[in-house]
Design a protein around this motif. Structure first.
Motif, PDB file in Angstrom:
ATOM      1  N   ASP A 481      41.018  39.142  42.623  1.00 23.48           N
ATOM      2  CA  ASP A 481      40.160  39.537  43.760  1.00 23.48           C
ATOM      3  C   ASP A 481      40.198  41.047  43.966  1.00 23.48           C
ATOM      4  O   ASP A 481      39.193  41.656  44.357  1.00 23.48           O
ATOM      5  CB  ASP A 481      40.518  38.781  45.050  1.00 23.48           C
ATOM      6  CG  ASP A 481      41.996  38.811  45.407  1.00 23.48           C
ATOM      7  OD1 ASP A 481      42.838  39.046  44.518  1.00 23.48           O
ATOM      8  OD2 ASP A 481      42.320  38.569  46.590  1.00 23.48           O
ATOM      9  N   SER A 482      41.323  41.671  43.654  1.00 26.39           N
ATOM     10  CA  SER A 482      41.390  43.127  43.764  1.00 26.39           C
ATOM     11  C   SER A 482      40.526  43.771  42.688  1.00 26.39           C
ATOM     12  O   SER A 482      39.672  44.623  42.970  1.00 26.39           O
ATOM     13  CB  SER A 482      42.845  43.578  43.618  1.00 26.39           C
ATOM     14  OG  SER A 482      42.902  44.959  43.416  1.00 26.39           O
ATOM     15  N   ALA A 483      40.696  43.348  41.460  1.00 24.53           N
ATOM     16  CA  ALA A 483      39.946  43.939  40.339  1.00 24.53           C
ATOM     17  C   ALA A 483      38.445  43.838  40.570  1.00 24.53           C
ATOM     18  O   ALA A 483      37.696  44.789  40.316  1.00 24.53           O
ATOM     19  CB  ALA A 483      40.330  43.242  39.039  1.00 24.53           C
ATOM     20  N   PHE A 484      38.007  42.693  41.078  1.00 23.30           N
ATOM     21  CA  PHE A 484      36.571  42.485  41.282  1.00 23.30           C
ATOM     22  C   PHE A 484      35.975  43.554  42.201  1.00 23.30           C
ATOM     23  O   PHE A 484      34.846  44.018  42.009  1.00 23.30           O
ATOM     24  CB  PHE A 484      36.327  41.095  41.880  1.00 23.30           C
ATOM     25  CG  PHE A 484      34.904  40.875  42.301  1.00 23.30           C
ATOM     26  CD1 PHE A 484      33.911  40.700  41.344  1.00 23.30           C
ATOM     27  CD2 PHE A 484      34.551  40.878  43.646  1.00 23.30           C
ATOM     28  CE1 PHE A 484      32.587  40.533  41.732  1.00 23.30           C
ATOM     29  CE2 PHE A 484      33.229  40.703  44.037  1.00 23.30           C
ATOM     30  CZ  PHE A 484      32.245  40.523  43.074  1.00 23.30           C
ATOM     31  N   GLY A 485      36.772  43.963  43.190  1.00 22.97           N
ATOM     32  CA  GLY A 485      36.274  44.916  44.181  1.00 22.97           C
ATOM     33  C   GLY A 485      35.804  46.237  43.585  1.00 22.97           C
ATOM     34  O   GLY A 485      34.932  46.904  44.143  1.00 22.97           O
TER      35      GLY A 485
END
Ligand code: FYN
Ligand code: ADP
Length: 599
Positions: A481-485
């Motif tokens: 979820d962090s990477a997607f941001g």
């Protein structure tokens, strides 16, 4: 060559007037002319470049329009960094330089991260940026988006060029292409000042000035004595190992690499982006015995893999060394196109310098039926270790905890990828990356696209767009979820171009995990720097752009969602909610993260 031309009338003084838009002279005294816009487009087309990733704006807006009108595919992004990552991975997939086109200063800088990443990863890419007026920039007189872009790009690129005159565009493009793809591939910067684009010149002279690059990535044949030295070492090994890196995947020598592995019978370890070069289920894969084979091997042949941090620099405890930096006793063969890669971290006993296709072929030519297969005790020791790890993994994957965890979610992804071996798998995150790498088997070469040499976050949506556009296959992205941001806004791009991309966000509410609290102990204060809004509904974001958004809290829901996404080929985002306590700090590279005492 298709030449797009503009007609210009010559004024009585000999100066040219503004270009007309037709492609033919408008009257008898007009002569056929072309300009910088068209010369650039023609130069790219002449060299087989059919796609540009970029973002329009001053001074390249018309260039994007005209390129599209001239039949190039122009994929327009929301942020240049994502366009740059797309270009770089398109280069990796096609062996042609991926093109990223940006505006000046800030747009250029946004693209520069991707260019530096391309250079680091040995991906061929050309960042083409418009720039401001040289005379004003050099006197620092404060031009619109003033910046000495060429100087800034140089240390981060394999090569950097600026073109000042329309008649030099052909040479500029040819040099950029050669620099990007020959030898060790990398990122190249091409600086095009705004004034260049409308510069006019005679169309025929323009045509003559363009260069179709002959043999842009010449084969580099290894010296026979280097090949012999390597094979002598390897054939006398008691515990030989081959490591395949993404250079081996890039080389597109798939059949010969497989033949080399199978003819020698040597166990091999794929680096992350070399997974699938041979199917991960191949009996000689030692991936499931990684921590056993590295210290135990006595001769290791690296094919397109560097002994960098991802391989613990070839020494230390990972390799059986007695201390953190001690040599483990292995002898190394290194097959690489760069003549200066050998000895970068430990002694390379047998460097084989050349392109991987030629090197592997030269080795195959010397390997006959009498090649000594590796001793059976080495193979059976690996086999035992593998079976143990595979059984352990099977146990973990069979569990169905509530809430889902990384493993139960990725068990679904593993099945979907197995059923769709042609699909690209884009992967970024920390735990989301590490678990996916070991759980999800790949079956075909160059299908796994990930964070690469730098472990960079943000490649996700750019890679998805490029894989769908140049690979023309379903794309599955497994995202933390962090990477997607970092690239999430490109969901709009994915929906706009109606790309068959299914994004699965393994959502645990934070960086690494989502249950951290503020170390100051202030419950009403700011959240921990590592957590996000709890229960964020990422799937709503894609719905805003007309894509399919799904929410999955169980493996069954995730499976149904992914199956439908692959069937429909519609842009889909699945918010796969996993336990917020799942995940460790920095995944499997915790040791690289200096830690402080909490109090
Ligand atoms: C692997 N393994 C398996 C299988 N494949 N077990 C069973 N079945 C299968 N198919 C086992 C393997 O033997 C290892 O166990 C373990 O799973 C992990 O394998 P992996 O992933 O290959 O190995 P490892 O140790 O994680 O590799 C080191 C690494 C890797 C540095 C190459 O961690 C890596 O590529 N990291 C990139 C990290 C990154 O860039 N992160 C982004 C920034 S995150 P053992 O043999 O028992 O050890 C910022 O915080
Ligand atoms: P990995 O991260 O998978 O270990 P690396 O990026 O470290 O891979 O290594 C790739 C290596 O492959 C680089 O050293 C590069 O010079 C080399 N390489 C890239 N393309 C070729 C090629 N066509 N032939 C030979 N070597 C290549």
């Amino acid at each position: 060559m298709e030449s797009v031309t503009v007609a210009r009338k010559q004024s009585p003084t000999g100066a040219t007037e503004a270009p007309a838009t037709s492609s033919a002279p408008t009257n008898a005294d007009a002569r056929e002319e072309t300009d910088g816009f068209h010369l650039l487009i023609d130069a790219l087309k002449l060299n087989g470049i059919d796609t540009i990733f970029g973002l329009p704006g001053i001074p390249i807006t018309d260039l994007t329009r005209k390129a599209q009108a001239a039949g190039l595919r122009v994929v327009s992004f929301r942020h240049e960094q994502n366009a740059g990552y797309a270009a770089s991975i398109a280069g990796f997939l096609t062996q042609k330089p991926g093109i990223c086109l940006t505006v000046s200063a800030p747009g250029f800088l946004n693209g520069l991260t991707a260019l530096a990443n391309a250079t680091t990863n040995c991906f061929p890419m050309i960042l083409i940026s418009g720039s401001s007026e040289r005379e004003i920039v050099d006197l620092q007189q404060g031009d619109y988006e003033e910046m000495d872009q060429l100087a800034i790009a140089k240390p981060l690129a394999k090569a950097a060029f600026r073109v000042l005159h329309a008649e030099d565009i052909g040479i500029g493009v040819a040099r950029a292409i050669r620099a990007a793809v020959s030898g060790r591939p990398g990122g190249v910067y091409l600086d095009l000042p705004a004034k260049l684009f409308p510069q006019a010149m005679d169309a025929e002279a323009g045509r003559q000035s363009l260069i179709k690059v002959v043999d842009p990535a010449p084969r580099q044949i290894p010296a026979p004595e280097a090949v012999k030295r390597a094979l002598d070492l390897l054939s006398n090994a008691k515990r030989p190992l081959i490591i395949l890196g993404k250079g081996a995947a890039y080389a597109q020598a798939d059949a010969d690499i497989r033949a080399l592995i199978e003819k020698t019978g040597i166990p091999y370890l794929p680096m992350a982006m070399a997974k699938g070069l041979l199917p991960d289920t191949h009996e000689q894969s030692a991936a499931a015995a990684r921590s056993y084979v590295l210290p135990e091997a006595d001769v290791v042949m690296l094919i397109g893999a560097r002994l960098n941090w991802l391989l613990a620099h070839g020494k230390g405890k990972t390799w059986g060394g007695k201390s953190a930096k001690a040599w483990g006793g292995q002898k190394f063969v290194q097959v690489d196109i760069s003549p200066i890669e050998a000895d970068s971290n430990v002694r390379i006993d047998a460097p084989v310098v050349g392109d991987i296709g030629s090197c592997v072929k030269a080795m195959l030519d010397r390997i006959g039926a009498n090649w000594p297969k590796p001793p059976s005790d080495w193979l059976s020791a690996i086999g035992e270790r593998k079976s143990r790890n595979v059984a352990k993994m099977a146990d973990t994957l069979a569990k169905n905890p509530t809430p889902m965890n990384f493993q139960s979610a990725l068990n679904v992804v593993r099945d979907i990828v197995k059923a769709n071996p042609d699909a690209y798998l884009v992967n970024e995150g920390a735990n989301a990356l590490d678990f996916t790498r070991s759980i999800v088997d790949m079956y075909k070469p160059r299908k796994r696209l990930d964070v690469g040499t730098w472990g960079v976050m943000g490649i996700g949506m750019g890679f998805c767009v490029a894989a769908a556009v140049v690979g023309n296959e379903q794309v599955i992205a497994i995202e933390g979820d962090s990477a997607f941001g970092f690239s999430g806004m490109e969901l709009e791009t994915i929906c706009r171009y109606k790309l068959p991309v299914c994004i699965v966000i393994l959502n645990n509410n934070g960086v690494y995990r989502g249950d951290e609290t503020n170390w100051a102990g202030d419950v009403d204060g700011d959240p921990s720097p590592l957590v996000f809004v709890k229960n964020a509904r990422y799937e709503k974001v894609i719905e805003a752009f007309g894509g399919v958004g799904l929410y999955a809290t169980t493996p069954d829901e995730l499976r149904k969602g992914m199956e439908e996404a692959v069937r429909s080929r519609k842009p889909t985002l699945i918010n796969a909610v996993i336990d917020e306590k799942a995940g460790t700090e920095s995944g499997r590279i915790t040791s690289l993260n200096p830690t402080a005492k909490k109090t």
